[in-house]
Motif scaffolding. Structure first.
Motif, PDB file in Angstrom:
ATOM      1  N   ASN A 197       0.776  -1.234   0.000  1.00  0.00           N
ATOM      2  CA  ASN A 197       0.000   0.000   0.000  1.00  0.00           C
ATOM      3  C   ASN A 197       0.812   1.292   0.000  1.00  0.00           C
ATOM      4  O   ASN A 197       0.268   2.347  -0.312  1.00  0.00           O
ATOM      5  N   THR A 198       2.093   1.233   0.389  1.00  0.00           N
ATOM      6  CA  THR A 198       2.852   2.457   0.626  1.00  0.00           C
ATOM      7  C   THR A 198       4.298   2.343   0.148  1.00  0.00           C
ATOM      8  O   THR A 198       4.928   1.303   0.307  1.00  0.00           O
ATOM      9  N   SER A 244       0.681  14.457  -3.287  1.00  0.00           N
ATOM     10  CA  SER A 244       1.144  13.571  -4.350  1.00  0.00           C
ATOM     11  C   SER A 244       0.113  12.506  -4.665  1.00  0.00           C
ATOM     12  O   SER A 244      -0.615  12.056  -3.784  1.00  0.00           O
ATOM     13  N   VAL A 245       0.115  12.082  -5.935  1.00  0.00           N
ATOM     14  CA  VAL A 245      -0.686  10.939  -6.360  1.00  0.00           C
ATOM     15  C   VAL A 245       0.247  10.010  -7.138  1.00  0.00           C
ATOM     16  O   VAL A 245       0.919  10.436  -8.083  1.00  0.00           O
ATOM     17  N   LEU A 255       6.286   3.346 -11.830  1.00  0.00           N
ATOM     18  CA  LEU A 255       5.458   4.110 -10.907  1.00  0.00           C
ATOM     19  C   LEU A 255       5.636   5.585 -11.224  1.00  0.00           C
ATOM     20  O   LEU A 255       6.771   6.068 -11.317  1.00  0.00           O
ATOM     21  N   THR A 256       4.534   6.295 -11.414  1.00  0.00           N
ATOM     22  CA  THR A 256       4.576   7.732 -11.680  1.00  0.00           C
ATOM     23  C   THR A 256       3.997   8.452 -10.473  1.00  0.00           C
ATOM     24  O   THR A 256       2.882   8.136 -10.033  1.00  0.00           O
ATOM     25  N   ILE A 257       4.769   9.401  -9.929  1.00  0.00           N
ATOM     26  CA  ILE A 257       4.339  10.181  -8.769  1.00  0.00           C
ATOM     27  C   ILE A 257       4.259  11.635  -9.196  1.00  0.00           C
ATOM     28  O   ILE A 257       5.269  12.232  -9.585  1.00  0.00           O
ATOM     29  N   VAL A 258       3.052  12.198  -9.140  1.00  0.00           N
ATOM     30  CA  VAL A 258       2.852  13.613  -9.469  1.00  0.00           C
ATOM     31  C   VAL A 258       2.641  14.355  -8.153  1.00  0.00           C
ATOM     32  O   VAL A 258       1.735  14.018  -7.382  1.00  0.00           O
ATOM     33  N   LEU A 296       0.077   3.855  -2.654  1.00  0.00           N
ATOM     34  CA  LEU A 296       0.230   3.169  -3.936  1.00  0.00           C
ATOM     35  C   LEU A 296      -1.105   2.733  -4.527  1.00  0.00           C
ATOM     36  O   LEU A 296      -1.140   1.947  -5.466  1.00  0.00           O
ATOM     37  N   ASP A 297      -2.194   3.261  -3.984  1.00  0.00           N
ATOM     38  CA  ASP A 297      -3.525   2.893  -4.464  1.00  0.00           C
ATOM     39  C   ASP A 297      -4.187   4.010  -5.268  1.00  0.00           C
ATOM     40  O   ASP A 297      -5.374   3.954  -5.547  1.00  0.00           O
TER      41      ASP A 297
END
Length: 171
Positions: free
Chosen positions: A69-70, A111-112, A122-125, A93-94
Motif C-alpha cells: 500500500n505504501t 502527491s498521487v 510508478l509515476t508520482i505527481v 500506492l492505491d
C-alpha cells in the motif's frame, strides 16, 4: 461429445494465454532498498547542483521501503551549514492522494502515485505551494535492472519545464 472436448480444449488454450498476462500485470515493481546516486549515469542539474551527495532536489542517496500500500522514501542530506537533515516522504500506492510536510518549512506537498498497466513503472505527481507559487513535479520510477533504478523528474517552474534523469545503484 467430440464438440464438448474441443470446447474444453479451446477454453484451456485461451486460459493458458490469458492467465500469465493477468498474473504478470498484477506483479508490481518493488523499489525497496538502499539506493546510491550514480552521478556518471545521471543528468547534471542546471547550475551543477542538486544531484550529488548534498541531496538537493531529489538527488543523493536514499532508502526506500515498500509494501502493498505504501512507498516510503527517506533521504538524509547535509545542509550548506553542515547540519544533517532527514526527510521522509510516504506515498500511497492505491492512487489516493498522499500529503507530506514540505522541506525547510515550505508548506506541504500533495502527491498521487499511479502504476503503469504492466506494474513496472510508478509515476508520482506532486504539487507544492509556497511563497504564493505552485510547483508541479512528475517522477517516473523504473527499475532498469534489479539493481539499478532510474527516476526521471519533470518539474514545472516559473521559468519553464525542467527534466532530469537520475540513476541509482542498489547497495
Amino acid at each position: 461429445m467430440k464438440n464438448k472436448v474441443i470446447g474444453i480444449l479451446a477454453v484451456a488454450v485461451i486460459a493458458a494465454f490469458i492467465m500469465p498476462s493477468t498474473v504478470n500485470a498484477q506483479a508490481k515493481a518493488n523499489f525497496s532498498g538502499n539506493w546510491v546516486f550514480n552521478a556518471s549515469k545521471s543528468d547534471q542539474p542546471p547550475g551543477g547542483q542538486g544531484g550529488g551527495q548534498r541531496g538537493g532536489f531529489g538527488g543523493g542517496d536514499f532508502v526506500a521501503k515498500q509494501d502493498a500500500n505504501t512507498l516510503t522514501v527517506e533521504r538524509t542530506r547535509t545542509t550548506q551549514d553542515g547540519q544533517t537533515v532527514t526527510t521522509t516522504m510516504k506515498y500511497n500506492l492505491d492512487g489516493k492522494e498522499s500529503v507530506n510536510a514540505g522541506m525547510g518549512g515550505r508548506g506541504e506537498s500533495k502527491s498521487v502515485a499511479t502504476w503503469s498497466a504492466d506494474g513496472k513503472t510508478l509515476t508520482i505527481v506532486t504539487t507544492r505551494s509556497f511563497n504564493e507559487m505552485t510547483m508541479t513535479t512528475k517522477e517516473v520510477w523504473t527499475l532498469t535492472t534489479p539493481t539499478q533504478l532510474t527516476i526521471t523528474t519533470t518539474t514545472q517552474t516559473p521559468n519553464g519545464e525542467v527534466t532530469m534523469k537520475r540513476v541509482y545503484d542498489k547497495k
